[in-house]
Design a protein around this motif. Structure first.
Motif, PDB file in Angstrom:
ATOM      1  N   UNK A  35       0.813  -1.211   0.000  1.00 34.32           N
ATOM      2  CA  UNK A  35       0.000   0.000   0.000  1.00 34.32           C
ATOM      3  C   UNK A  35       0.852   1.269   0.000  1.00 34.32           C
ATOM      4  N   UNK A  36       2.132   1.083   0.267  1.00 30.88           N
ATOM      5  CA  UNK A  36       3.032   2.238   0.290  1.00 30.88           C
ATOM      6  C   UNK A  36       4.382   1.808  -0.274  1.00 30.88           C
ATOM      7  N   UNK A  37       4.991   2.668  -1.038  1.00 33.73           N
ATOM      8  CA  UNK A  37       6.295   2.370  -1.652  1.00 33.73           C
ATOM      9  C   UNK A  37       7.294   3.450  -1.276  1.00 33.73           C
ATOM     10  N   UNK A  38       8.541   3.041  -1.119  1.00 30.57           N
ATOM     11  CA  UNK A  38       9.643   3.962  -0.829  1.00 30.57           C
ATOM     12  C   UNK A  38      10.638   3.856  -1.977  1.00 30.57           C
ATOM     13  N   UNK A  39      10.822   4.965  -2.669  1.00 32.67           N
ATOM     14  CA  UNK A  39      11.682   4.995  -3.855  1.00 32.67           C
ATOM     15  C   UNK A  39      12.843   5.945  -3.608  1.00 32.67           C
ATOM     16  N   UNK A  40      14.052   5.506  -3.962  1.00 34.84           N
ATOM     17  CA  UNK A  40      15.233   6.359  -3.883  1.00 34.84           C
ATOM     18  C   UNK A  40      15.458   7.000  -5.248  1.00 34.84           C
ATOM     19  N   UNK A  41      15.331   8.326  -5.282  1.00 32.83           N
ATOM     20  CA  UNK A  41      15.482   9.082  -6.529  1.00 32.83           C
ATOM     21  C   UNK A  41      16.806   9.843  -6.514  1.00 32.83           C
ATOM     22  N   UNK A  42      17.587   9.710  -7.575  1.00 33.89           N
ATOM     23  CA  UNK A  42      18.866  10.412  -7.728  1.00 33.89           C
ATOM     24  C   UNK A  42      18.755  11.373  -8.898  1.00 33.89           C
ATOM     25  N   UNK A  43      19.196  12.611  -8.676  1.00 35.10           N
ATOM     26  CA  UNK A  43      19.155  13.570  -9.790  1.00 35.10           C
ATOM     27  C   UNK A  43      20.534  14.135 -10.136  1.00 35.10           C
ATOM     28  N   UNK A  49      14.510  10.244  -0.639  1.00 43.90           N
ATOM     29  CA  UNK A  49      13.494   9.198  -0.540  1.00 43.90           C
ATOM     30  C   UNK A  49      12.136   9.766  -0.931  1.00 43.90           C
ATOM     31  N   UNK A  50      11.452   9.055  -1.833  1.00 42.09           N
ATOM     32  CA  UNK A  50      10.106   9.429  -2.262  1.00 42.09           C
ATOM     33  C   UNK A  50       9.131   8.413  -1.666  1.00 42.09           C
ATOM     34  N   UNK A  51       8.176   8.918  -0.910  1.00 46.58           N
ATOM     35  CA  UNK A  51       7.155   8.069  -0.300  1.00 46.58           C
ATOM     36  C   UNK A  51       5.905   8.135  -1.174  1.00 46.58           C
ATOM     37  N   UNK A  52       5.492   6.969  -1.690  1.00 45.32           N
ATOM     38  CA  UNK A  52       4.323   6.914  -2.566  1.00 45.32           C
ATOM     39  C   UNK A  52       3.244   6.082  -1.876  1.00 45.32           C
ATOM     40  N   UNK A  61      -0.312   6.074 -11.803  1.00 39.42           N
ATOM     41  CA  UNK A  61       0.954   6.370 -11.133  1.00 39.42           C
ATOM     42  C   UNK A  61       1.397   5.201 -10.262  1.00 39.42           C
ATOM     43  N   UNK A  62       0.433   4.572  -9.575  1.00 39.64           N
ATOM     44  CA  UNK A  62       0.788   3.438  -8.710  1.00 39.64           C
ATOM     45  C   UNK A  62       1.329   2.272  -9.543  1.00 39.64           C
ATOM     46  N   UNK A  63       0.721   2.014 -10.676  1.00 44.10           N
ATOM     47  CA  UNK A  63       1.223   0.945 -11.553  1.00 44.10           C
ATOM     48  C   UNK A  63       2.620   1.277 -12.063  1.00 44.10           C
ATOM     49  N   UNK A  64       2.870   2.563 -12.318  1.00 47.92           N
ATOM     50  CA  UNK A  64       4.205   2.982 -12.757  1.00 47.92           C
ATOM     51  C   UNK A  64       5.234   2.719 -11.664  1.00 47.92           C
ATOM     52  N   UNK A  65       4.855   2.979 -10.424  1.00 51.40           N
ATOM     53  CA  UNK A  65       5.764   2.707  -9.301  1.00 51.40           C
ATOM     54  C   UNK A  65       6.065   1.214  -9.215  1.00 51.40           C
ATOM     55  N   UNK A  66       5.018   0.395  -9.312  1.00 51.17           N
ATOM     56  CA  UNK A  66       5.187  -1.060  -9.203  1.00 51.17           C
ATOM     57  C   UNK A  66       6.077  -1.607 -10.316  1.00 51.17           C
ATOM     58  N   UNK A  67       5.994  -0.997 -11.513  1.00 48.60           N
ATOM     59  CA  UNK A  67       6.752  -1.521 -12.646  1.00 48.60           C
ATOM     60  C   UNK A  67       8.112  -0.888 -12.858  1.00 48.60           C
ATOM     61  N   UNK A  68       8.424   0.139 -12.071  1.00 48.99           N
ATOM     62  CA  UNK A  68       9.693   0.855 -12.266  1.00 48.99           C
ATOM     63  C   UNK A  68      10.878  -0.028 -11.899  1.00 48.99           C
ATOM     64  N   UNK A  69      11.892  -0.005 -12.740  1.00 47.32           N
ATOM     65  CA  UNK A  69      13.078  -0.833 -12.535  1.00 47.32           C
ATOM     66  C   UNK A  69      14.302   0.031 -12.209  1.00 47.32           C
ATOM     67  N   UNK A  70      15.317  -0.615 -11.668  1.00 44.52           N
ATOM     68  CA  UNK A  70      16.550   0.076 -11.284  1.00 44.52           C
ATOM     69  C   UNK A  70      17.123   0.884 -12.449  1.00 44.52           C
ATOM     70  N   UNK A  71      17.440   2.149 -12.181  1.00 46.35           N
ATOM     71  CA  UNK A  71      18.031   3.102 -13.122  1.00 46.35           C
ATOM     72  C   UNK A  71      17.090   3.547 -14.232  1.00 46.35           C
ATOM     73  N   UNK A  72      15.797   3.263 -14.087  1.00 46.22           N
ATOM     74  CA  UNK A  72      14.831   3.873 -15.012  1.00 46.22           C
ATOM     75  C   UNK A  72      14.792   5.385 -14.760  1.00 46.22           C
ATOM     76  N   UNK A  73      14.523   6.131 -15.815  1.00 45.79           N
ATOM     77  CA  UNK A  73      14.407   7.585 -15.698  1.00 45.79           C
ATOM     78  C   UNK A  73      12.983   7.908 -15.267  1.00 45.79           C
ATOM     79  N   UNK A  74      12.835   8.670 -14.177  1.00 46.33           N
ATOM     80  CA  UNK A  74      11.508   8.908 -13.628  1.00 46.33           C
ATOM     81  C   UNK A  74      11.271  10.399 -13.374  1.00 46.33           C
TER      82      UNK A  74
END
Length: 435
Positions: A35-43, A49-52, A61-74
């Motif tokens: 129900x909640x995701x923690x994403x590390x975003x590097x710019x 840390x991004x809390x979704x 947007x939630x499906x995008x979070x679930x499908x996002x892979x390491x080093x994808x551009x977001x």
């Protein structure tokens, strides 16, 4: 009229508490509880840390979070929340999340990889946490070098990279064709600085240098950056003081401005603080030989120090040590002999502790024309190639001194890196020129 979203960098987020911002970068890592995701975003400026929360974003947007892979551009939109418990004291509570460019099968994963594999993927390895920290330290040291000399009224001189003759012999030079004549990639800018010192007094160069030395040690690269000051009317005691002041200035700069990077690198700050708290140890070459012999080392007067010898000397003193007065026979042709014993040269090396070896090498230069000419002949160097260098002694000669410091060795020491290859973006080593 459409209002552009607030787009600070991650480094600037602390000044935007409570505001809604948009960030773009790369997904460094993440985890989800359903129900909640923690994403590390590097710019590039940092990581946040991004809390979704599933209930606070759209289904897309939630499906995008679930499908996002390491080093994808977001791209992330959300509210800046200042919280001491969050990494870096800041986190983003997302209102939108979008994958701009998806990445598949990113080769460098959180598991352990061998160095050979990482070096083959150096262009991607740069993105890792420790590598980013080391390169930020390198950048800060580069700026500190320029600031040190700028604040002291030195003039920057860009010595040529292509040269017609060697600085210290041709055995470790890369040769290239120069319209039918041989030319060499420079191993030092020093010789070109000496005439400039007669024009401008205090000068320095800072740029790439090349050594075709077939070495595989952790201290060697084929291409590295070197800073070299040259000062008119500066004699040997003043040179020793300048070298110490310079190195301590750089250490203090790293301490002052790279605290986060030193923490990432797990560098013991107390050691670095100790190196600037008191003068460097000083000893002569002869005393260092006697010290090593007393430790049971097989070394004789007139031998050069090996890496193990430098490590032992550094360990003995527990801080940087300046070694002076080397046998003239083992040093470069241009070094001024000691007035009290002409078998010794007025040269200095600074040895870094912790096993990092020589980081600075320098000397007072010969300013007597006839003595320099004899030394050129003794080293079997072509007179005609050095006529311009001799001219400096023919027309208004003057005592002068200088030294060189390899940037990568110094940065490796500051970062406590095992190998200098991690302190330059794209290292050039023996049999290694890719990518």
């Amino acid at each position: 009229m459409t209002t552009e979203p607030n787009q600070p960098t991650i480094r600037q987020l602390a000044g935007h508490g409570g505001e809604t911002v948009q960030l773009r970068g790369w997904l460094e890592g993440g985890r989800s509880s359903g129900k909640i995701a923690f994403v590390q975003l590097r710019d590039g400026s940092g990581v946040v840390q991004v809390v979704v929360s599933r209930k606070e974003v759209s289904e897309q947007a939630w499906e995008a979070v679930k499908g996002a892979t390491q080093e994808s551009t977001i791209r992330v939109s959300g509210r800046v929340n200042l919280d001491d418990r969050a990494p870096g004291g800041v986190e983003i509570h997302a209102t939108d999340f979008e994958v701009l460019y998806a990445t598949e099968d990113y080769p460098i994963t959180p598991k352990e990889h061998g160095v050979a594999f990482l070096m083959e993927h150096r262009h991607l390895w740069l993105r890792s946490r420790r590598q980013r920290a080391a390169l930020r330290v390198r950048s800060e040291v580069c700026q500190a070098i320029r600031d040190f000399y700028y604040e002291r009224d030195y003039t920057l001189i860009d010595s040529p990279i292509l040269t017609p003759a060697a600085c210290e012999g041709t055995s470790t030079l890369f040769e290239t064709d120069y319209f039918g004549d041989p030319a060499f990639l420079s191993q030092s800018g020093q010789l070109y600085l000496e005439p400039a010192a007669a024009a401008l007094g205090k000068v320095y160069c800072f740029g790439p240098t090349f050594r075709a030395e077939k070495s595989k040690t952790r201290r060697h690269l084929m291409e590295f950056w070197m800073v070299e000051p040259e000062v008119a009317f500066l004699e040997f005691p003043g040179l020793c003081d300048l070298a110490q002041e310079f190195v301590q200035y750089l250490i203090q700069r790293v301490l002052d401005r790279c605290a986060t990077d030193l923490e990432i690198l797990e560098r013991d700050r107390s050691l670095l603080e100790g190196y600037v708290a008191e003068p460097f140890a000083r000893t002569t070459y002869t005393e260092a030989i006697e010290l090593l012999q007393g430790m049971g080392q097989s070394i004789e007067w007139g031998d050069d120090f090996g890496a193990e010898h430098e490590t032992l000397v550094g360990e003995h003193y527990g801080r940087p040590v300046m070694i002076t007065h080397f046998p003239a026979a083992m040093k470069a042709f241009y070094m001024q002999p000691d007035a009290d014993d002409d078998t010794l040269a007025l040269g200095l090396d600074i040895i870094a502790p912790e096993g990092y070896g020589e980081i600075v090498g320098g000397s007072q230069r010969i300013h007597d024309h006839d003595l320099l000419l004899r030394r050129i002949d003794e080293h079997e160097l072509p007179r005609e190639a050095f006529q311009w260098y001799l001219d400096v002694r023919r027309y208004g000669t003057y005592p002068h001194s200088g030294f060189g410091m390899g940037l990568e060795r110094f940065v490796a020491w500051m970062c406590r890196m095992d190998h200098v290859r991690e302190t330059i973006p794209y290292p050039r080593m023996l049999n290694k020129i890719y990518p």
